[in-house]
Design a protein around this motif. Structure first.
Motif, mmCIF file in Angstrom:
data_model
loop_
_atom_site.group_PDB
_atom_site.id
_atom_site.type_symbol
_atom_site.label_atom_id
_atom_site.label_comp_id
_atom_site.label_asym_id
_atom_site.label_seq_id
_atom_site.Cartn_x
_atom_site.Cartn_y
_atom_site.Cartn_z
ATOM 1 N N LYS A 235 0.848 -1.194 0.000
ATOM 2 C CA LYS A 235 0.000 0.000 0.000
ATOM 3 C C LYS A 235 0.884 1.244 0.000
ATOM 4 C CE LYS A 235 -3.834 -2.192 2.439
ATOM 5 N NZ LYS A 235 -4.689 -2.196 3.630
ATOM 6 N N GLY A 250 -15.020 3.883 -13.684
ATOM 7 C CA GLY A 250 -13.587 3.954 -13.396
ATOM 8 C C GLY A 250 -12.717 3.498 -14.547
ATOM 9 N N GLY A 260 -5.483 -3.220 -12.095
ATOM 10 C CA GLY A 260 -6.029 -2.529 -10.939
ATOM 11 C C GLY A 260 -7.080 -1.536 -11.401
ATOM 12 N N LEU A 261 -7.961 -1.147 -10.487
ATOM 13 C CA LEU A 261 -9.044 -0.219 -10.827
ATOM 14 C C LEU A 261 -8.848 1.124 -10.127
ATOM 15 C CD1 LEU A 261 -11.888 0.477 -11.969
ATOM 16 C CD2 LEU A 261 -12.834 -0.497 -9.859
ATOM 17 N N HIS A 263 -11.064 4.079 -9.294
ATOM 18 C CA HIS A 263 -12.472 4.494 -9.286
ATOM 19 C C HIS A 263 -12.574 5.944 -9.742
ATOM 20 C CE1 HIS A 263 -16.517 5.391 -7.706
ATOM 21 N NE2 HIS A 263 -16.732 4.095 -7.913
ATOM 22 N N ASP A 266 -11.422 8.615 -7.590
ATOM 23 C CA ASP A 266 -9.988 8.693 -7.299
ATOM 24 C C ASP A 266 -9.159 9.155 -8.506
ATOM 25 O OD1 ASP A 266 -9.935 7.821 -4.574
ATOM 26 O OD2 ASP A 266 -10.472 5.817 -5.292
ATOM 27 N N ASP A 291 -5.329 0.114 -1.875
ATOM 28 C CA ASP A 291 -5.733 -1.043 -1.078
ATOM 29 C C ASP A 291 -5.805 -2.265 -1.988
ATOM 30 O OD1 ASP A 291 -6.458 -2.481 1.108
ATOM 31 O OD2 ASP A 291 -8.448 -1.575 1.349
ATOM 32 N N ARG A 298 -7.904 -8.122 -6.296
ATOM 33 C CA ARG A 298 -8.589 -6.853 -6.553
ATOM 34 C C ARG A 298 -7.728 -5.733 -5.978
ATOM 35 N NH1 ARG A 298 -14.974 -8.014 -5.135
ATOM 36 N NH2 ARG A 298 -15.302 -9.677 -6.689
ATOM 37 N N GLN A 300 -7.036 -1.708 -5.655
ATOM 38 C CA GLN A 300 -7.624 -0.368 -5.768
ATOM 39 C C GLN A 300 -6.499 0.646 -5.943
ATOM 40 O OE1 GLN A 300 -10.074 0.739 -2.447
ATOM 41 N NE2 GLN A 300 -10.270 2.882 -3.127
#
Length: 402
Positions: A235, A250, A260-261, A263, A266, A291, A298, A300
């Motif tokens: 992180k 996103g 990775g996503l 959003h 963000d 995260d 998954r 983030q």
């Protein structure tokens, strides 16, 4: 029976055995004495048993070859039309130069693979084929590559319906469009006339069809990279990625084998309606890991977190009572949010829009996109909150009544 009579009978029996025994066949003498013309014309019958003995006598001798054998031969002479090939047999074979069109540098002394089509034709000539030998060897190599998973080189010849035609060992294989890359392909022509690596994924022996995949190799490499990347994820780590897909909620970013996503919230400190206002496909950008789940499947990501929060850059001299100008970005029943600086918003409550006591919806006063002037009513830099008012810019009509 007398002793003399017994000996006589044994001598007669031995003579009969000698007469019925087939004499040993000398291949050279057999060929020298044999009338091939009469045999081919059916004039003179040949004892099949003798022929079988002759075949066995030839086996294992220098120069003996079986039909359909693929062997190596040496180019001993080249004419305007043919190449004369020596396979160490009783005669040389002749192969048309058309079968060597792929090899313009063919010369005497070269070793080539040939198929023994016929040991002798009607004129006694050894019949060879280089083209057929190449096809047989090519299929052997393709089958072996399919069984062992060997990576093969192929030349992309042209486009076809649903994919591409690839030359692999001289065999035309089909490359489906979905098996070219892990990413969607927008321009298929960029692959034409290129040599690439492939994996043979399917062979239909009945119809002689071969299917290859370049995507399978990429996926194998990605899987290795994915394990390496996942093992190093932390992180707050900043990584470079490429925008792989854009959706309404996103952006998916390829981190080199791991997606990775980011959003939509963000992507930017400012409010945006769609991610394509900030990024575009195939764009390279740096993102920060916000995260991930326990399996790190998954992830983030954040983009706006790489730049300072706009509230931190807000003018230190701004204070309660100052006038500000901004654009209406969001309207709710209870009020409107105005962006006074990029990423810095203030709320105008509906009760602060007019001195009128007949309070209505904020939509009756302003709409999204309107540029408005307001006064700062409260300012909390720690909680990053600001309240604004429009009616404060005008005199309170109730004061005149009193």
């Amino acid at each position: 029976m007398s002793e003399e009579t017994k000996k006589t009978e044994e001598q007669v029996a031995a003579t009969e055995v000698q007469e019925t025994a087939i004499p040993a066949v000398d291949p050279k003498q057999f060929l020298a004495d044999f009338n091939w013309h009469k045999y081919e014309q059916g004039i003179e019958a040949v004892d099949e048993e003798k022929l079988q003995h002759f075949e066995k006598a030839l086996e294992g001798t220098v120069g003996f070859v079986n039909e359909r054998d693929v062997i190596e031969g040496t180019v001993i002479r080249i004419t305007d039309r043919d190449a004369i090939i020596d396979i160490n047999s009783k005669s040389e074979g002749v192969i048309s130069l058309n079968e060597f069109r792929y090899n313009q540098g063919l010369k005497e002394g070269d070793t080539v693979e040939v198929l023994v089509d016929k040991r002798e034709d009607s004129s006694g000539q050894l019949v060879l084929s280089h083209k057929k030998a190449r096809v047989i060897k090519a299929w052997e190599r393709v089958n072996n590559a399919h069984e062992t998973g060997e990576v093969v080189n192929g030349f992309v010849k042209c486009r076809t319906r649903g994919g591409m035609i690839v030359d692999v060992f001289g065999i035309e294989a089909f490359l489906p469009g979905s098996q070219i890359d892990v990413k969607p392909i927008r321009d298929y022509d960029q692959y034409v006339e290129k040599t690439m690596e492939f994996k043979v994924v399917k062979i239909n022996h009945e119809f002689k069809n071969v299917v290859v995949s370049h995507k399978a190799l990429i996926e194998a490499d990605i899987e290795l990279q994915k394990k390496e990347i996942i093992g190093q994820l932390e992180k707050g780590q900043v990584l470079e990625g490429i925008v792989k897909n854009i959706t309404s909620y996103g952006v998916f970013v390829d981190l080199g084998g791991v997606d990775g996503l980011v959003h939509i919230t963000d992507l930017s400190w400012s409010r945006i309606n769609h991610p394509n206002e900030v990024v575009e496909l195939d764009q390279k950008l740096n993102v920060v890991i916000l995260d991930f789940d326990d399996n790190k499947s998954r992830i983030q990501l954040g983009l706006k977190q790489l730049s300072a929060h706009p509230w931190e850059a807000l003018n230190d001299t701004l204070k309660v009572g100052d006038k500000v100008t901004g654009d209406v970005v969001v309207i709710a029943d209870y009020g409107a949010f105005v962006e006074v600086e990029q990423g810095v918003e203030g709320l105008i409550h509906v009760s602060e829009m007019s001195w009128s006591t007949h309070l209505r919806s904020a939509q009756d006063f302003v709409k999204v996109g309107d540029k408005v002037e307001a006064q700062v009513l409260t300012l909390d830099r720690d909680d990053r909150k600001m309240s604004l008012g429009i009616k404060q810019l005008h005199p309170d009509p109730w004061t005149d009544i009193t």
